[in-house]
Design a protein around this motif. Sequence first.
Motif, PDB file in Angstrom:
ATOM      1  N   GLY A   1       0.814  -1.212   0.000  1.00  0.00           N
ATOM      2  CA  GLY A   1       0.000   0.000   0.000  1.00  0.00           C
ATOM      3  C   GLY A   1       0.841   1.252   0.000  1.00  0.00           C
ATOM      4  O   GLY A   1       1.966   1.281   0.498  1.00  0.00           O
ATOM      5  N   LYS A   2       0.295   2.304  -0.556  1.00  0.00           N
ATOM      6  CA  LYS A   2       0.931   3.614  -0.495  1.00  0.00           C
ATOM      7  C   LYS A   2       0.626   4.229   0.866  1.00  0.00           C
ATOM      8  O   LYS A   2      -0.391   3.950   1.482  1.00  0.00           O
ATOM      9  CB  LYS A   2       0.401   4.510  -1.605  1.00  0.00           C
ATOM     10  CG  LYS A   2       0.741   4.014  -3.012  1.00  0.00           C
ATOM     11  CD  LYS A   2       0.148   4.939  -4.053  1.00  0.00           C
ATOM     12  CE  LYS A   2       0.447   4.427  -5.459  1.00  0.00           C
ATOM     13  NZ  LYS A   2      -0.161   5.294  -6.501  1.00  0.00           N
TER      14      LYS A   2
ATOM     15  N   GLN B   1       0.052   7.005   7.244  1.00  0.00           N
ATOM     16  CA  GLN B   1      -1.160   6.200   7.205  1.00  0.00           C
ATOM     17  C   GLN B   1      -1.304   5.600   5.811  1.00  0.00           C
ATOM     18  O   GLN B   1      -0.881   6.190   4.814  1.00  0.00           O
ATOM     19  CB  GLN B   1      -2.382   7.060   7.534  1.00  0.00           C
ATOM     20  CG  GLN B   1      -2.541   8.288   6.651  1.00  0.00           C
ATOM     21  CD  GLN B   1      -3.661   9.183   7.103  1.00  0.00           C
ATOM     22  OE1 GLN B   1      -4.681   8.696   7.574  1.00  0.00           O
ATOM     23  NE2 GLN B   1      -3.488  10.485   6.969  1.00  0.00           N
ATOM     24  N   ALA B   2      -1.879   4.396   5.745  1.00  0.00           N
ATOM     25  CA  ALA B   2      -2.100   3.752   4.460  1.00  0.00           C
ATOM     26  C   ALA B   2      -3.216   4.476   3.712  1.00  0.00           C
ATOM     27  O   ALA B   2      -4.198   4.922   4.299  1.00  0.00           O
ATOM     28  CB  ALA B   2      -2.463   2.286   4.661  1.00  0.00           C
TER      29      ALA B   2
ATOM     30  N   ALA C   1      -3.765   0.527  -1.567  1.00  0.00           N
ATOM     31  CA  ALA C   1      -3.415  -0.590  -0.706  1.00  0.00           C
ATOM     32  C   ALA C   1      -4.417  -1.729  -0.889  1.00  0.00           C
ATOM     33  O   ALA C   1      -5.607  -1.509  -1.009  1.00  0.00           O
ATOM     34  CB  ALA C   1      -3.415  -0.139   0.751  1.00  0.00           C
ATOM     35  N   LYS C   2      -3.913  -2.953  -0.928  1.00  0.00           N
ATOM     36  CA  LYS C   2      -4.757  -4.144  -0.943  1.00  0.00           C
ATOM     37  C   LYS C   2      -5.006  -4.522   0.508  1.00  0.00           C
ATOM     38  O   LYS C   2      -4.108  -4.929   1.232  1.00  0.00           O
ATOM     39  CB  LYS C   2      -4.051  -5.275  -1.688  1.00  0.00           C
ATOM     40  CG  LYS C   2      -4.800  -6.601  -1.666  1.00  0.00           C
ATOM     41  CD  LYS C   2      -6.095  -6.545  -2.451  1.00  0.00           C
ATOM     42  CE  LYS C   2      -6.737  -7.926  -2.518  1.00  0.00           C
ATOM     43  NZ  LYS C   2      -8.057  -7.890  -3.172  1.00  0.00           N
ATOM     44  N   ARG C   3      -6.267  -4.385   0.953  1.00  0.00           N
ATOM     45  CA  ARG C   3      -6.601  -4.613   2.351  1.00  0.00           C
ATOM     46  C   ARG C   3      -7.386  -5.918   2.491  1.00  0.00           C
ATOM     47  O   ARG C   3      -8.330  -6.157   1.745  1.00  0.00           O
ATOM     48  CB  ARG C   3      -7.439  -3.460   2.895  1.00  0.00           C
ATOM     49  CG  ARG C   3      -6.737  -2.118   2.889  1.00  0.00           C
ATOM     50  CD  ARG C   3      -7.713  -0.990   3.192  1.00  0.00           C
ATOM     51  NE  ARG C   3      -7.066   0.313   3.161  1.00  0.00           N
ATOM     52  CZ  ARG C   3      -6.662   0.988   4.223  1.00  0.00           C
ATOM     53  NH1 ARG C   3      -6.839   0.470   5.423  1.00  0.00           N
ATOM     54  NH2 ARG C   3      -6.095   2.161   4.116  1.00  0.00           N
ATOM     55  N   GLN C   4      -6.972  -6.730   3.449  1.00  0.00           N
ATOM     56  CA  GLN C   4      -7.720  -7.937   3.788  1.00  0.00           C
ATOM     57  C   GLN C   4      -7.839  -8.034   5.296  1.00  0.00           C
ATOM     58  O   GLN C   4      -6.935  -7.632   6.025  1.00  0.00           O
ATOM     59  CB  GLN C   4      -7.035  -9.178   3.211  1.00  0.00           C
ATOM     60  CG  GLN C   4      -7.132  -9.248   1.689  1.00  0.00           C
ATOM     61  CD  GLN C   4      -6.366 -10.423   1.122  1.00  0.00           C
ATOM     62  OE1 GLN C   4      -5.324 -10.257   0.507  1.00  0.00           O
ATOM     63  NE2 GLN C   4      -6.877 -11.619   1.314  1.00  0.00           N
TER      64      GLN C   4
ATOM     65  N   THR D   1       5.795  -5.172   0.658  1.00  0.00           N
ATOM     66  CA  THR D   1       5.610  -4.743   2.038  1.00  0.00           C
ATOM     67  C   THR D   1       4.260  -5.248   2.533  1.00  0.00           C
ATOM     68  O   THR D   1       3.285  -5.303   1.771  1.00  0.00           O
ATOM     69  CB  THR D   1       5.639  -3.211   2.189  1.00  0.00           C
ATOM     70  OG1 THR D   1       4.573  -2.634   1.450  1.00  0.00           O
ATOM     71  CG2 THR D   1       6.961  -2.636   1.728  1.00  0.00           C
ATOM     72  N   ILE D   2       4.228  -5.642   3.793  1.00  0.00           N
ATOM     73  CA  ILE D   2       2.975  -6.000   4.451  1.00  0.00           C
ATOM     74  C   ILE D   2       2.896  -5.231   5.762  1.00  0.00           C
ATOM     75  O   ILE D   2       3.810  -5.290   6.580  1.00  0.00           O
ATOM     76  CB  ILE D   2       2.873  -7.515   4.739  1.00  0.00           C
ATOM     77  CG1 ILE D   2       2.809  -8.320   3.436  1.00  0.00           C
ATOM     78  CG2 ILE D   2       1.646  -7.810   5.595  1.00  0.00           C
ATOM     79  CD1 ILE D   2       2.746  -9.815   3.657  1.00  0.00           C
ATOM     80  N   LYS D   3       1.794  -4.496   5.919  1.00  0.00           N
ATOM     81  CA  LYS D   3       1.529  -3.787   7.159  1.00  0.00           C
ATOM     82  C   LYS D   3       0.379  -4.504   7.866  1.00  0.00           C
ATOM     83  O   LYS D   3      -0.664  -4.770   7.251  1.00  0.00           O
ATOM     84  CB  LYS D   3       1.152  -2.333   6.868  1.00  0.00           C
ATOM     85  CG  LYS D   3       1.012  -1.450   8.117  1.00  0.00           C
ATOM     86  CD  LYS D   3       0.399  -0.105   7.760  1.00  0.00           C
ATOM     87  CE  LYS D   3       1.316   0.742   6.924  1.00  0.00           C
ATOM     88  NZ  LYS D   3       2.430   1.330   7.698  1.00  0.00           N
ATOM     89  N   VAL D   4       0.560  -4.821   9.144  1.00  0.00           N
ATOM     90  CA  VAL D   4      -0.475  -5.463   9.945  1.00  0.00           C
ATOM     91  C   VAL D   4      -0.965  -4.465  10.989  1.00  0.00           C
ATOM     92  O   VAL D   4      -0.169  -3.892  11.743  1.00  0.00           O
ATOM     93  CB  VAL D   4       0.048  -6.737  10.626  1.00  0.00           C
ATOM     94  CG1 VAL D   4      -0.997  -7.304  11.580  1.00  0.00           C
ATOM     95  CG2 VAL D   4       0.422  -7.783   9.584  1.00  0.00           C
ATOM     96  N   MET D   5      -2.296  -4.266  11.007  1.00  0.00           N
ATOM     97  CA  MET D   5      -2.917  -3.358  11.957  1.00  0.00           C
ATOM     98  C   MET D   5      -4.061  -4.069  12.687  1.00  0.00           C
ATOM     99  O   MET D   5      -4.523  -5.120  12.226  1.00  0.00           O
ATOM    100  CB  MET D   5      -3.467  -2.116  11.246  1.00  0.00           C
ATOM    101  CG  MET D   5      -2.452  -1.355  10.427  1.00  0.00           C
ATOM    102  SD  MET D   5      -3.142   0.142   9.674  1.00  0.00           S
ATOM    103  CE  MET D   5      -3.359   1.172  11.135  1.00  0.00           C
ATOM    104  N   VAL D   6      -4.493  -3.486  13.792  1.00  0.00           N
ATOM    105  CA  VAL D   6      -5.687  -3.966  14.489  1.00  0.00           C
ATOM    106  C   VAL D   6      -6.630  -2.764  14.602  1.00  0.00           C
ATOM    107  O   VAL D   6      -6.677  -2.091  15.638  1.00  0.00           O
ATOM    108  CB  VAL D   6      -5.353  -4.549  15.873  1.00  0.00           C
ATOM    109  CG1 VAL D   6      -6.597  -5.176  16.498  1.00  0.00           C
ATOM    110  CG2 VAL D   6      -4.241  -5.591  15.775  1.00  0.00           C
TER     111      VAL D   6
END
Length: 583
Positions: free
Chosen positions: A502-503, A523-524, A528-531, A558-563
């Motif tokens: 994601g940008k 911030q994304a 961005a491809k969100r799943q 790149t992979i960003k993991v959020m909650v």
Amino acid sequence: MAKKSSAKRTPREQTRQWFRNAKFGMFIHWGVYALLGKGEWIRTVDKIPESEYAKLPPKFNPKKFNPDTWAALAKRAGMQYMVITTKHHDGFCMFDAHNTDWKVTQTPCRKDVLRLMTKSFLKKGLKVGYYYSIMDWHHDDYLPRLDWEKETRPAEGHNVMDYVRYMREHIRQLMTEYRPAPFVLWYDGGWINKPEELGGAQTNATARKLKPDILINDRHFTQEDLYTPEQRIPPTGIVDEKGQPRLWEACITMTSHWWGYDKNEKIYKTSEFLIRMLVDIVSKGGNLLLNIGPKPDGTVQKEFVDRLNAIGTWMDKYSEAIYGTTASPFNLLPFYGRVTTKGDTLYVHVFEWPGDRTVRLPNLSNQVKKVCLLEKGKPELDFARDGADWVITLPKKAPDKAASVLVVKLDGAPEVEKVVIKPGVDRVVNLPVLYGMLDGPHGMRIRYESRDGQIHAGNWINPKDNVEWSFTVPKTGNYQASLDYAVDKDQGGSEVEFIVNGKTTPWLAPNGMVFGFGCAGTQATAGAKRQVCKTRDTAGEFKLKKAAVLRLKKGENTIKVMVPKFAKQKGMDLRGLVLKPVK
């Protein structure tokens, strides 16, 4: 090209170099708001009318105030400088301002506490800087009004440039009447107005003319000397457009929230955490400005004193690995710790003593000449080359619980090749949190923690916090992502979001400008491809759980993991992410 001698540097360049070497300072938030014991923002948080807030100064009489004690505490902690609030957002001046009666010398205190503090800290050999709030909730001509005051304090008939003239008189006084202080003009509260609306560049030019050695921070939203991320540690150092290190300083509290005195505070960062935080920041080329909020009687509460004394005890042994060092040459480390550098010497700070009693320095091309502990007698340690890495054998017991330091002497300035994460021979990509970048905006809470000798990302209580990994794969394809996480009993059901390639864009301030020139986090955004998946209760035990199938491209990803949504109080504890190709 030869380096500039200190004699040829301008006064401003000399201050910049001193600051780069100093590494550690004390931030002091003190004002009449301390009387209420609810932090420095209490006037607007509790919507206190100006007429009510005006009842505080006649009660301000800190009979136990002793600036020599404050200065001695900073010196004991190993701090090299101090920054004090001359005027916070409530507009109250903690110095004998010539153009207002809204000041400390008109209280029962009667003393110019800024002058007294400046004298005490300089006497201890610490430089002194001045915080100054551009925002002013008291002055009639400061605009815009607080939303909740717009009806009772109309803006009609007021001109913000009249306030600017008032502010510039303060700046002139602060630059000329407390010499040799200040070394830095530490603005705050500039996020409402654009700098051109307040003549920011002209104000700064006047300050520099009056005091040519002054440093100025970024909070008037003009590009000056110093970048100041707040309540967060950038995942990497801060660099300019050419990739050169910027001068930066993270300002952080020992408390969970407020900067000013909070009588209800129950959560304090541990001494161990604060020591590791200092090392982390210095290893990224920054300084730490660590805050205290003194009580209304002028004393410093025991929680602050105990922690500063503990930091000082650690600095007694290890300050060589802090002062005058530069950032780590390593982009990633396979152990929980950090590295600082000084010429041909690496200082390896080990936070968690590895179970196999080895520390690996990856892709270090140099020859290692000697390794020893930074302890009495400097006992030497065994080391050996292992492929592109150097492996150091540690003693059975860590010399220091918070951070033990190894001194690694090289044959020259460190030469390190960047670590690139790739799939193993089984084509699986393993992404431990130690190889991820922990990040978040102001109020970042996520941090490294340890359980059973293994490191995880914990304290995940802010939905904007995240972990991001960069890695490469040999070809485009689908990968099964599994999370190695722990969720306490009855805490499952939080949403976990994966953002692939994601940008990102910086967070924006209310004035529409980039907050802190990008050092307030990102911030994304679109692209961005969100799943999304949901966590499950693991009874607090770490388990590897399938989460989502992610589409990766050939090359770098790149992979960003959020909650982003918590089911209960906390997201999860995360040891890492495993990516297995889907056939």
